[in-house]
Design an enzyme around this catalytic site. Structure first.
Site: not given
Length: 383
Positions: A123, A125-126, A132, A267, A338, A362, A365
């Site tokens: 794809f 696009l970028t 963005s 554990r 841990g 995609e 946030s």
């Protein structure tokens, strides 16, 4: 919506889960180190019919609804997000765009091979200066007789070096979204080059590349959709792509939960399993709660698609929540393990690295927050 899966949905989910446990989980760490997955695994997805989900049978697919697609995507995300990414891009972004906007000839040429796993799609696009703000892309397509000549570059393209067809978005007219058109470009075209990007924090097994188009010529029949419709095609693909990504994050959440619970039981510290420690149980409870919440958000958006109702805002909500929750869950799971969680003998470190990028691609946030805010207020923060 009915939260009880149909027999067919449950069967496909089991098929995907068995495949993941048998053919992906045992090799995920090895592929991560080598920065390359075994391509035969992708072909096996096609042989099982999973790469043909939601594609009509007449076009070489197996049909099926979007909830089933999300169930499979979740299982792949649990096993290895690199495989999930290959799957989501080739089928979800490229295959479904061809199925939705392609001519009869385009669908017959590309979809049977994509659905069978004999070919992959990427794809395009970028761009280096258009992430963005995709509407500002500068790759250009110029009409030359009855052909198009494409020049420009794309970056961070999943499947970029392994795909046989690239869905390229290029400027054919005025500035802004209305001047963008989509093209199906065979990757063996003269002037088309892909350079792999190595050293990624996560998703190391999937091929990610920078694409260069140096006066690549394609026939007029390579145009996908109408002139100037490219941005609409891209945004429609990404709306469903965000749901696919969210489903993959549910897989990361479930993988973190399962691994952390199992480890906590075996554990021992201070003479007993750490599963009995209150703060460890708090970490596990938070992961479990986030897993259920993310899954329900994904199922809601998928149900809206299957009922033919608007889903874009709900897909953004699912993507935003699931991606951020996956990062938190992987971090908490590592805390349960841990020091052992910090080495790749165990899966939680890889889950954390793979989850981190899901808040970026995609639609970051922050972009999802603006999409949701626009839906709530009717006021766009975009120009």
């Amino acid at each position: 919506m009915d939260l009880v899966l149909s027999e067919e949905q449950a069967a496909v989910r089991r098929l995907a889960a068995d495949f993941v446990d048998r053919e992906i989980v045992p090799h995920a760490a090895e592929w991560d180190r080598a920065e390359q997955v075994d391509p035969t695994v992708v072909r096996r997805l096609g042989q099982l019919g999973l790469l043909g989900l939601t594609i009509p049978e007449a076009d070489g697919g197996v049909g099926g609804d979007h909830l089933t697609y999300c169930l499979v995507t979740e299982e792949l995300g649990r096993g290895d997000s690199s495989i999930r990414g290959i799957f989501s891009v080739s089928l979800g972004l490229v295959g479904r765009s061809i199925a939705g906007y392609g001519t009869d000839d385009q669908r017959q040429r590309w979809l049977p091979a994509l659905c069978a796993g004999e070919a992959l799609g990427c794809f395009g696009l970028t761009e280096p200066e258009a992430g963005s703000d995709a509407a500002s892309l500068t790759t250009r397509a110029v009409a030359v007789g009855d052909r198009w000549r494409l020049t420009g570059s794309k970056t961070f393209i999943t499947n970029g070096s392994t795909a046989k067809v690239a869905l390229i978005f290029a400027r054919t007219g005025e500035a802004g979204p209305k001047g963008i058109t989509a093209f199906l470009v065979p990757t063996d075209s003269p002037g088309f080059a892909a350079t792999e990007i190595h050293g990624k924090l996560g998703l190391r097994g999937q091929a990610t590349a920078q694409l260069t188009l140096d006066e690549v010529e394609v026939p007029a029949s390579a145009q996908l959709g109408e002139l100037g419709q490219g941005f609409t095609i891209a945004m429609n693909a990404l709306a469903k792509g965000r749901l696919s990504l969210a489903a993959g994050c549910v897989g990361i959440l479930q993988g973190c939960l399962t691994a952390a619970v199992e480890y906590a039981k075996v554990r021992h510290q201070f003479g007993r399993p750490i599963a009995g420690f209150q703060l460890v149980q708090q970490l596990l409870a938070e992961i479990a709660m986030a897993t259920d919440a993310a899954r329900l958000l994904v199922w809601r958006a998928a149900d809206l698609i299957d009922r033919g109702e608007p889903f874009e805002t709900e897909a953004s909500i699912a993507k935003l929540y699931a991606s951020e929750a996956a990062v938190r869950a992987a971090n908490s799971a590592l805390q349960v393990f841990g020091g052992y969680g910090y080495v790749d003998e165990y899966p939680v470190g890889k889950y954390l690295r793979d989850a981190r990028v899901t808040t970026v691609y995609e639609g970051t946030s922050q972009i999802q927050q603006l999409i949701i805010g626009r839906a709530l207020t009717g006021v766009s923060a975009f120009r």
